[in-house]
Write a protein that holds these residues in place. Structure first.
Motif, PDB file in Angstrom:
ATOM      1  N   HIS A  60     -16.797 -38.334 -42.209  1.00 48.99           N
ATOM      2  CA  HIS A  60     -15.995 -38.562 -41.003  1.00 48.99           C
ATOM      3  C   HIS A  60     -15.611 -37.212 -40.432  1.00 48.99           C
ATOM      4  O   HIS A  60     -15.986 -36.179 -40.990  1.00 48.99           O
ATOM      5  CB  HIS A  60     -14.792 -39.465 -41.286  1.00 48.99           C
ATOM      6  N   ASP A  64     -10.505 -31.566 -42.662  1.00 48.07           N
ATOM      7  CA  ASP A  64     -10.630 -31.240 -44.096  1.00 48.07           C
ATOM      8  C   ASP A  64     -11.978 -31.690 -44.677  1.00 48.07           C
ATOM      9  O   ASP A  64     -12.225 -31.521 -45.873  1.00 48.07           O
ATOM     10  CB  ASP A  64      -9.447 -31.787 -44.917  1.00 48.07           C
ATOM     11  N   HIS A  65     -12.849 -32.236 -43.816  1.00 44.82           N
ATOM     12  CA  HIS A  65     -14.210 -32.620 -44.245  1.00 44.82           C
ATOM     13  C   HIS A  65     -15.295 -31.937 -43.403  1.00 44.82           C
ATOM     14  O   HIS A  65     -16.480 -32.161 -43.655  1.00 44.82           O
ATOM     15  CB  HIS A  65     -14.382 -34.144 -44.171  1.00 44.82           C
ATOM     16  N   ASP A 165     -13.211 -40.444 -47.528  1.00 44.65           N
ATOM     17  CA  ASP A 165     -11.867 -41.037 -47.526  1.00 44.65           C
ATOM     18  C   ASP A 165     -11.992 -42.531 -47.229  1.00 44.65           C
ATOM     19  O   ASP A 165     -12.728 -42.938 -46.326  1.00 44.65           O
ATOM     20  CB  ASP A 165     -11.001 -40.391 -46.441  1.00 44.65           C
ATOM     21  N   HIS A 219     -10.522 -35.930 -54.026  1.00 50.15           N
ATOM     22  CA  HIS A 219      -9.596 -36.003 -52.883  1.00 50.15           C
ATOM     23  C   HIS A 219      -8.179 -36.305 -53.396  1.00 50.15           C
ATOM     24  O   HIS A 219      -7.541 -37.286 -53.018  1.00 50.15           O
ATOM     25  CB  HIS A 219     -10.060 -37.074 -51.882  1.00 50.15           C
TER      26      HIS A 219
HETATM   27 ZN   LIG Z   1      -9.632 -36.092 -46.294  1.00 55.30          ZN
END
Ligand SMILES: [Zn+2]
Ligand SMILES: [Zn+2]
Length: 252
Positions: A60, A64-65, A165, A219
């Motif tokens: 996504h 943070d990805h 996530d 995560h």
């Molecule tokens: Zn995340």
């Protein structure tokens, strides 16, 4: 397949855990799933060559990805001792092309080199798996952001699934059905759940329903980060449970 959890952390700045990044060596290719902050340096720390990357996949579009795709491509262009000639594949879930277009508007001149950058967008539902040399890639919607998807790699020797996530999701259960290893987010403790994310009981439910042999928790928010996390999952899941740390390597 040889898998490395390069980053097992989240949006929270945390010395112990970098942001999300997973590297899979499958067949003759190096595949990267997510590129959170610190991923490029994390690859070096894990003994991996960032320039060896053949294909990048995003679960996504949260920063943070994704953000370390900028320094990675900038470095491929200006920081490599050898000029890259083979193509780089960059893939994300719809509306990835719009996201990539915005990135290119700001940094494109520095991020694209003379080699081919092949950018593609995946629909949320996988109509047919993609054959990569030495493995097969499929995916399914995850329950987090509108665009979120989880990925599965099938290779000789076994199947590996990475959720990105998510909260509890039937489509992630289906995707993970019978997999050998499920790398699954476990963001928060059961006492303080947050929508869009999993806690140990949700992890156990997905892992049990999917019938996977092994789960690896990633995560991890600092609030969830304790050695008891695997035993919390074990209350409702019988398989092997590991808590990821940055640099964890395993084979499937
Ligand atoms: Zn995340
Ligand atoms: Zn996210």
């Amino acid at each position: 397949m040889q898998i490395t959890v390069v980053g097992s952390g989240t949006v929270v700045p945390y010395l112990k855990r970098r942001q999300s990044c997973v590297v899979a060596r499958a067949g003759a290719q190096t595949l990267v799933f997510d590129l959170g902050s610190g991923a490029v340096r994390g690859m070096l720390r894990s003994g991996l060559d960032p320039f060896a990357v053949d294909r990048i996949f995003f679960t996504h579009l949260h920063p943070d990805h994704t953000v370390d795709v900028v320094p990675l491509l900038f470095a491929m262009n200006y920081g490599a001792s050898e000029e890259r000639t083979r193509p780089l594949h960059v893939t994300g879930p719809e509306p990835f092309l719009r996201f990539w277009g915005s990135l290119m508007e700001v940094w494109g001149d520095w991020m694209t080199g003379d080699y081919a950058t092949l950018v593609s967008e995946l629909p949320h539902e996988c109509q047919s798996p993609i054959d990569l040399a030495g493995c097969r890639l499929s995916w399914a919607p995850a329950e987090h952001r509108r665009e979120s998807i989880a990925y599965r790699l099938d290779a000789e020797g076994g199947a590996f699934v990475y959720t990105g996530d998510t909260e509890y999701s039937e489509s992630v259960v289906e995707l993970a059905r019978g997999a050998d290893t499920l790398l699954i987010e476990c963001s928060f403790p059961d006492e303080t759940p947050v929508p869009g994310h999993l806690t140990p009981s949700g992890v156990a439910r997905i892992a049990s329903e999917a019938g996977v042999d092994r789960v690896i928790l990633t995560h991890i928010y600092p609030a969830a980060d304790s050695a008891s996390l695997p035993s919390d999952v074990a209350r409702n899941y019988d398989g092997e449970i590991l808590l990821a740390e940055d640099g964890l390597q395993f084979s499937v």
